[in-house]
Design a protein around this motif. Sequence first.
Motif, PDB file in Angstrom:
ATOM      1  N   GLU A 176     -21.612   7.254 -33.116  1.00 47.66           N
ATOM      2  CA  GLU A 176     -22.369   8.379 -32.537  1.00 47.66           C
ATOM      3  C   GLU A 176     -21.735   8.854 -31.229  1.00 47.66           C
ATOM      4  O   GLU A 176     -21.844  10.029 -30.893  1.00 47.66           O
ATOM      5  CB  GLU A 176     -23.821   7.955 -32.264  1.00 47.66           C
ATOM      6  CG  GLU A 176     -24.593   7.683 -33.548  1.00 47.66           C
ATOM      7  CD  GLU A 176     -25.936   6.987 -33.279  1.00 47.66           C
ATOM      8  OE1 GLU A 176     -26.376   6.979 -32.112  1.00 47.66           O
ATOM      9  OE2 GLU A 176     -26.510   6.465 -34.254  1.00 47.66           O
ATOM     10  N   SER A 177     -21.110   7.912 -30.503  1.00 44.80           N
ATOM     11  CA  SER A 177     -20.542   8.310 -29.212  1.00 44.80           C
ATOM     12  C   SER A 177     -19.015   8.477 -29.262  1.00 44.80           C
ATOM     13  O   SER A 177     -18.363   8.546 -28.236  1.00 44.80           O
ATOM     14  CB  SER A 177     -20.926   7.298 -28.134  1.00 44.80           C
ATOM     15  OG  SER A 177     -20.475   6.030 -28.526  1.00 44.80           O
ATOM     16  N   LEU A 178     -18.444   8.482 -30.474  1.00 43.31           N
ATOM     17  CA  LEU A 178     -16.989   8.664 -30.580  1.00 43.31           C
ATOM     18  C   LEU A 178     -16.668  10.053 -31.126  1.00 43.31           C
ATOM     19  O   LEU A 178     -17.364  10.535 -32.029  1.00 43.31           O
ATOM     20  CB  LEU A 178     -16.391   7.624 -31.532  1.00 43.31           C
ATOM     21  CG  LEU A 178     -16.426   6.159 -31.105  1.00 43.31           C
ATOM     22  CD1 LEU A 178     -15.868   5.276 -32.214  1.00 43.31           C
ATOM     23  CD2 LEU A 178     -15.655   5.929 -29.815  1.00 43.31           C
ATOM     24  N   LYS A 179     -15.598  10.650 -30.570  1.00 44.03           N
ATOM     25  CA  LYS A 179     -15.196  11.967 -31.094  1.00 44.03           C
ATOM     26  C   LYS A 179     -13.869  11.898 -31.851  1.00 44.03           C
ATOM     27  O   LYS A 179     -13.738  12.420 -32.948  1.00 44.03           O
ATOM     28  CB  LYS A 179     -15.076  12.960 -29.929  1.00 44.03           C
ATOM     29  CG  LYS A 179     -16.320  13.813 -29.854  1.00 44.03           C
ATOM     30  CD  LYS A 179     -16.341  15.009 -28.948  1.00 44.03           C
ATOM     31  CE  LYS A 179     -15.053  15.640 -28.505  1.00 44.03           C
ATOM     32  NZ  LYS A 179     -15.053  15.843 -27.033  1.00 44.03           N
ATOM     33  N   ASN A 180     -12.914  11.154 -31.238  1.00 42.54           N
ATOM     34  CA  ASN A 180     -11.560  11.172 -31.799  1.00 42.54           C
ATOM     35  C   ASN A 180     -11.277  10.005 -32.736  1.00 42.54           C
ATOM     36  O   ASN A 180     -10.257   9.983 -33.411  1.00 42.54           O
ATOM     37  CB  ASN A 180     -10.532  11.155 -30.664  1.00 42.54           C
ATOM     38  CG  ASN A 180     -10.744  12.332 -29.754  1.00 42.54           C
ATOM     39  OD1 ASN A 180     -11.056  13.429 -30.216  1.00 42.54           O
ATOM     40  ND2 ASN A 180     -10.624  12.100 -28.454  1.00 42.54           N
ATOM     41  N   SER A 181     -12.143   9.003 -32.723  1.00 39.14           N
ATOM     42  CA  SER A 181     -11.948   7.832 -33.577  1.00 39.14           C
ATOM     43  C   SER A 181     -13.238   7.541 -34.326  1.00 39.14           C
ATOM     44  O   SER A 181     -14.298   8.048 -33.953  1.00 39.14           O
ATOM     45  CB  SER A 181     -11.607   6.598 -32.733  1.00 39.14           C
ATOM     46  OG  SER A 181     -10.368   6.757 -32.111  1.00 39.14           O
ATOM     47  N   LYS A 182     -13.118   6.729 -35.360  1.00 33.89           N
ATOM     48  CA  LYS A 182     -14.318   6.290 -36.084  1.00 33.89           C
ATOM     49  C   LYS A 182     -14.136   4.824 -36.466  1.00 33.89           C
ATOM     50  O   LYS A 182     -13.017   4.368 -36.683  1.00 33.89           O
ATOM     51  CB  LYS A 182     -14.519   7.100 -37.371  1.00 33.89           C
ATOM     52  CG  LYS A 182     -14.945   8.545 -37.156  1.00 33.89           C
ATOM     53  CD  LYS A 182     -16.400   8.657 -36.727  1.00 33.89           C
ATOM     54  CE  LYS A 182     -16.755  10.086 -36.341  1.00 33.89           C
ATOM     55  NZ  LYS A 182     -17.208  10.256 -34.966  1.00 33.89           N
ATOM     56  N   ILE A 183     -15.261   4.132 -36.585  1.00 32.94           N
ATOM     57  CA  ILE A 183     -15.191   2.735 -37.013  1.00 32.94           C
ATOM     58  C   ILE A 183     -15.928   2.580 -38.346  1.00 32.94           C
ATOM     59  O   ILE A 183     -16.941   3.249 -38.582  1.00 32.94           O
ATOM     60  CB  ILE A 183     -15.785   1.798 -35.923  1.00 32.94           C
ATOM     61  CG1 ILE A 183     -15.609   0.331 -36.298  1.00 32.94           C
ATOM     62  CG2 ILE A 183     -17.260   2.071 -35.697  1.00 32.94           C
ATOM     63  CD1 ILE A 183     -15.940  -0.633 -35.161  1.00 32.94           C
ATOM     64  N   SER A 184     -15.373   1.734 -39.214  1.00 37.43           N
ATOM     65  CA  SER A 184     -16.085   1.336 -40.446  1.00 37.43           C
ATOM     66  C   SER A 184     -16.203  -0.179 -40.410  1.00 37.43           C
ATOM     67  O   SER A 184     -15.262  -0.859 -39.978  1.00 37.43           O
ATOM     68  CB  SER A 184     -15.300   1.735 -41.686  1.00 37.43           C
ATOM     69  OG  SER A 184     -15.069   3.122 -41.691  1.00 37.43           O
ATOM     70  N   LEU A 185     -17.329  -0.682 -40.851  1.00 33.99           N
ATOM     71  CA  LEU A 185     -17.558  -2.130 -40.769  1.00 33.99           C
ATOM     72  C   LEU A 185     -17.587  -2.768 -42.147  1.00 33.99           C
ATOM     73  O   LEU A 185     -18.171  -2.217 -43.079  1.00 33.99           O
ATOM     74  CB  LEU A 185     -18.901  -2.409 -40.089  1.00 33.99           C
ATOM     75  CG  LEU A 185     -19.046  -1.898 -38.664  1.00 33.99           C
ATOM     76  CD1 LEU A 185     -20.491  -2.009 -38.208  1.00 33.99           C
ATOM     77  CD2 LEU A 185     -18.129  -2.682 -37.730  1.00 33.99           C
TER      78      LEU A 185
END
Length: 420
Positions: A176-185
């Motif tokens: 929610e607070s990332l713009k340029n990256s993303k995380i997958s778990l």
Amino acid sequence: MTINDADTLDIVFENFLCNTSVFKDRNVLRHDYVPTKLPHREAQIRFLGMIIAPLLKAARCSNVFIYGKPGTGKTAVIKYVLKRLTEKASELGAAVQVGYVNCRLAGTQYRVLTRLCEILHTKIPFTGLAQGEVFDRFRNVLEKQEVLFVAVLDEIDEFVKNRGDDLLYELTRVNESLKNSKISLVGISNDLSFKNLLDPRVLSCLGEEEVVFRPYNASELQDILWGRADLAFHDNVLSKSAVSLCAALAAAEHGDARRALDLLRVAGEVTERAESQTITERHVRMAEERIEHDRTLQTLTNLTKHSKFVLYSVYLLGKAKVHSAITGDIYEVYAELCREIGAPSLTQRRVSGLINELDTMGLLNARLVSRGRYGRTKKISLAIPRTPVREVYSRDDHLCMLQHFTPTCLRAQGANRIRR
Ligand SMILES: Nc1ncnc2c1ncn2[C@@H]1O[C@H](COP(=O)(O)OP(=O)(O)O)[C@@H](O)[C@H]1O
Ligand SMILES: [Mg+2]
């Protein structure tokens, strides 16, 4: 040291170094070896592949929850899939980063986060920072790197049981607070009921996709063993019957491939030590005994102080030929033993609870017997051989002083009274 000793050792070392009769490469049977082929996991590999494929086209992939009993190939499969993903991503120049953390081994939320930061090339001091601060650094470095990050949290069940699910909750929200990256778990659990421990918000987020690893059956385990055996052993060393037996024994124990491989490795070692040329069923049986013995030693060593005292009391009763005692007898010996060591004793009620625990762990046998109109009573005996008990407790800090100790209640008359 005499010349003779040196010669003997030289011969042992030389034999070991030159002995190519059994193992070609024993490392192949180690727990952390990731095989290039994973038979009977094709469906799971394909499914995981489909889930992560969007990463190669610059899209975040769904979170995944993987579960199955220990030894069903979860860790091996995810490591294999991640390796292939990394290779493909670098071939295509896709900005994908993968990170694997074994949460049980990491132990604390702080260390899991530190590990994730390290994977993103950021060093965090061992201690000294508030957890929120570490989390902010993790988020910042992730954002700066402009990547799709896949974080695998292995053995998450133990970790959440001990530490709660705050970290998981934070991680599921970080996008929610990332713009340029993303995380997958990717969360991996040995225990299915673990889902009940999770906050429903975490569960629904982590379990966007689910993959189940069911136990292997004996024939699947045979395929796995043969796949490994060709790399591990020289030709014609391994008999078919030995492989069948390893597979059958492991299948009986919740289809655990780790157990099957351990049996095979130890059977190889036993064969080597016996200077035989072929691994047979007999060697597998010997391996089973050795593994069982080592496991018992481990369990006995890890018991808490008073559980050790209780178990040792049953051992002493057995030594005085009292092979099935009642709680009162055990308590009498236990209390005397505590006095001898100078440790305060627990109440009989607590000791009775410890006896039940030791029964559940398979170290003691407690069976209820009827005494007619006097109701029922519990008869307690050792459920394991006496040798490992003696072996472990002769090395124990407290119990080692009791090697020649016989409680008064077990000296001639007392023992007769207890034997009844
Ligand atoms: N399908 C398979 N083919 C080959 N080796 C396997 C397979 N499944 C498990 N193994 C091996 O068995 C051992 C236990 O597997 P692991 O992935 O650690 O199980 P889990 O993580 O489910 O407890 C490892 O050494 C692994 O390489
Ligand atoms: Mg695992």
